[in-house]
Write a protein that holds these residues in place. Structure first.
Motif, PDB file in Angstrom:
ATOM      1  N   VAL A   1      -4.309  48.612  34.427  1.00 46.42           N
ATOM      2  CA  VAL A   1      -3.203  49.136  35.237  1.00 46.42           C
ATOM      3  C   VAL A   1      -2.944  48.218  36.430  1.00 46.42           C
ATOM      4  O   VAL A   1      -1.793  47.895  36.756  1.00 46.42           O
ATOM      5  N   PHE A   2      -4.011  47.784  37.082  1.00 51.12           N
ATOM      6  CA  PHE A   2      -3.865  46.883  38.229  1.00 51.12           C
ATOM      7  C   PHE A   2      -3.202  45.576  37.806  1.00 51.12           C
ATOM      8  O   PHE A   2      -2.310  45.055  38.502  1.00 51.12           O
ATOM      9  N   VAL A   3      -3.614  45.026  36.652  1.00 47.11           N
ATOM     10  CA  VAL A   3      -3.027  43.781  36.160  1.00 47.11           C
ATOM     11  C   VAL A   3      -1.541  43.970  35.857  1.00 47.11           C
ATOM     12  O   VAL A   3      -0.718  43.092  36.149  1.00 47.11           O
ATOM     13  N   LEU A   4      -1.185  45.120  35.288  1.00 51.27           N
ATOM     14  CA  LEU A   4       0.222  45.378  34.998  1.00 51.27           C
ATOM     15  C   LEU A   4       1.063  45.439  36.273  1.00 51.27           C
ATOM     16  O   LEU A   4       2.233  45.045  36.266  1.00 51.27           O
TER      17      LEU A   4
ATOM     18  N   GLY B   1     -15.578  51.138  29.945  1.00 40.44           N
ATOM     19  CA  GLY B   1     -14.249  51.270  29.366  1.00 40.44           C
ATOM     20  C   GLY B   1     -13.246  51.892  30.325  1.00 40.44           C
ATOM     21  O   GLY B   1     -12.060  51.529  30.328  1.00 40.44           O
ATOM     22  N   THR B   2     -13.706  52.817  31.144  1.00 42.64           N
ATOM     23  CA  THR B   2     -12.822  53.435  32.137  1.00 42.64           C
ATOM     24  C   THR B   2     -12.367  52.402  33.155  1.00 42.64           C
ATOM     25  O   THR B   2     -11.185  52.360  33.534  1.00 42.64           O
ATOM     26  N   TRP B   3     -13.272  51.524  33.571  1.00 43.38           N
ATOM     27  CA  TRP B   3     -12.892  50.460  34.495  1.00 43.38           C
ATOM     28  C   TRP B   3     -11.974  49.447  33.823  1.00 43.38           C
ATOM     29  O   TRP B   3     -11.130  48.828  34.493  1.00 43.38           O
ATOM     30  N   ALA B   4     -12.134  49.257  32.518  1.00 42.67           N
ATOM     31  CA  ALA B   4     -11.213  48.372  31.793  1.00 42.67           C
ATOM     32  C   ALA B   4      -9.792  48.923  31.844  1.00 42.67           C
ATOM     33  O   ALA B   4      -8.825  48.167  31.999  1.00 42.67           O
ATOM     34  N   ILE B   5      -9.655  50.238  31.735  1.00 47.34           N
ATOM     35  CA  ILE B   5      -8.332  50.874  31.826  1.00 47.34           C
ATOM     36  C   ILE B   5      -7.767  50.711  33.234  1.00 47.34           C
ATOM     37  O   ILE B   5      -6.592  50.352  33.415  1.00 47.34           O
ATOM     38  N   ILE B   6      -8.593  50.972  34.241  1.00 45.20           N
ATOM     39  CA  ILE B   6      -8.145  50.837  35.634  1.00 45.20           C
ATOM     40  C   ILE B   6      -7.723  49.399  35.922  1.00 45.20           C
ATOM     41  O   ILE B   6      -6.679  49.146  36.552  1.00 45.20           O
ATOM     42  N   ALA B   7      -8.514  48.435  35.443  1.00 49.01           N
ATOM     43  CA  ALA B   7      -8.178  47.026  35.652  1.00 49.01           C
ATOM     44  C   ALA B   7      -6.875  46.666  34.948  1.00 49.01           C
ATOM     45  O   ALA B   7      -6.066  45.894  35.477  1.00 49.01           O
TER      46      ALA B   7
ATOM     47  N   ASN C   1      -2.576  48.930  24.547  1.00 51.89           N
ATOM     48  CA  ASN C   1      -3.779  48.136  24.819  1.00 51.89           C
ATOM     49  C   ASN C   1      -4.470  48.620  26.081  1.00 51.89           C
ATOM     50  O   ASN C   1      -5.704  48.733  26.131  1.00 51.89           O
ATOM     51  N   SER C   2      -3.686  48.922  27.107  1.00 48.33           N
ATOM     52  CA  SER C   2      -4.230  49.317  28.407  1.00 48.33           C
ATOM     53  C   SER C   2      -5.112  50.553  28.324  1.00 48.33           C
ATOM     54  O   SER C   2      -6.045  50.709  29.118  1.00 48.33           O
ATOM     55  N   VAL C   3      -4.833  51.429  27.361  1.00 46.04           N
ATOM     56  CA  VAL C   3      -5.554  52.698  27.273  1.00 46.04           C
ATOM     57  C   VAL C   3      -6.553  52.721  26.118  1.00 46.04           C
ATOM     58  O   VAL C   3      -7.722  53.067  26.291  1.00 46.04           O
ATOM     59  N   ILE C   4      -6.101  52.326  24.924  1.00 42.73           N
ATOM     60  CA  ILE C   4      -6.922  52.500  23.720  1.00 42.73           C
ATOM     61  C   ILE C   4      -8.197  51.682  23.775  1.00 42.73           C
ATOM     62  O   ILE C   4      -9.291  52.177  23.448  1.00 42.73           O
TER      63      ILE C   4
END
Length: 210
Positions: free
Chosen positions: A67-70, A59-65, A87-90
């Motif tokens: 941010v990168f996508v944004l 889930g932490t990598w999902a948040i990092i990804a 969405n990016s965080v929750i």
């Protein structure tokens, strides 16, 4: 130029509840699919591969990804909504919580049940958070922003997902029957849930009424 999309003008309380419910349910669904151990959706293959290669939680990598996508939205001149940022965080935080709470399964009947439940919940969750009208998720927004430059959305989505799937697999992410089943079912499910949960404005309702 505003940095964020404007908030919907009507039924904010209901829309906010739909957004929060949808994002939490999406995170739970992703966690269930992960714990089924039968293969995950393309983006979670990438998140899982990053976690296995560099450490940390999926889930932490999902948040990092996210941010990168944004960041990739910037040259495309796409604007996120409040729902995009939430969405990016929750979703990532809920994935971590679900993986911690739900044991990984290793017996096929339980794995299959968890996988199917996760996919169905994922489709329902997608309909809720998109239907709330607070903006697309980071990954969906990237797809539509690229497609808006004259490309077919199906082609863009396929190219993006094949790319992240291949990268995630090379990093050690799980590709399996669950990945194939997700790809086969998520389209038909969201084809029904997104229109079902999308809240129309009063103006749109008046136009639709004979």
């Amino acid at each position: 130029m505003r940095l964020l999309l404007p908030l919907p003008a009507e039924r904010l309380a209901l829309r906010s509840a739909m957004l929060l419910t949808g994002l939490v349910a999406y995170g739970v669904s992703s966690g269930l699919i992960l714990q089924a151990n039968l293969g995950v959706d393309p983006w979670d293959v990438l998140h899982q591969g990053l976690a296995r290669t560099f450490g940390g939680q999926v889930g932490t990598w999902a948040i990092i990804a996210s941010v990168f996508v944004l960041v990739l939205w910037i040259p495309l001149r796409a604007r996120p909504g409040l729902g995009t940022l939430a969405n990016s965080v929750i979703v990532g935080l809920v994935i971590n919580a679900t993986v911690w709470l739900v044991p990984a399964q290793h017996h096929l009947p339980w794995q299959a049940g968890l996988l199917v439940a996760g996919i169905v919940l994922n489709g329902l969750a997608t309909g809720l958070y998109i239907g709330a009208g607070f903006g697309p998720g980071p990954r969906d927004g990237l797809t539509t922003a690229i497609a808006a430059r004259g490309h077919q959305i199906r082609v863009v989505r396929t190219l993006i997902e094949v790319t992240v799937l291949a990268a995630g697999w090379l990093l050690g992410g799980s590709v399996g029957a669950g990945t194939v089943l997700y790809a086969a079912l998520i389209g038909p499910i969201t084809h029904r849930t997104i229109p079902r949960f999308t809240l129309k404005t009063k103006d749109a309702e008046r136009v639709a009424t004979p």
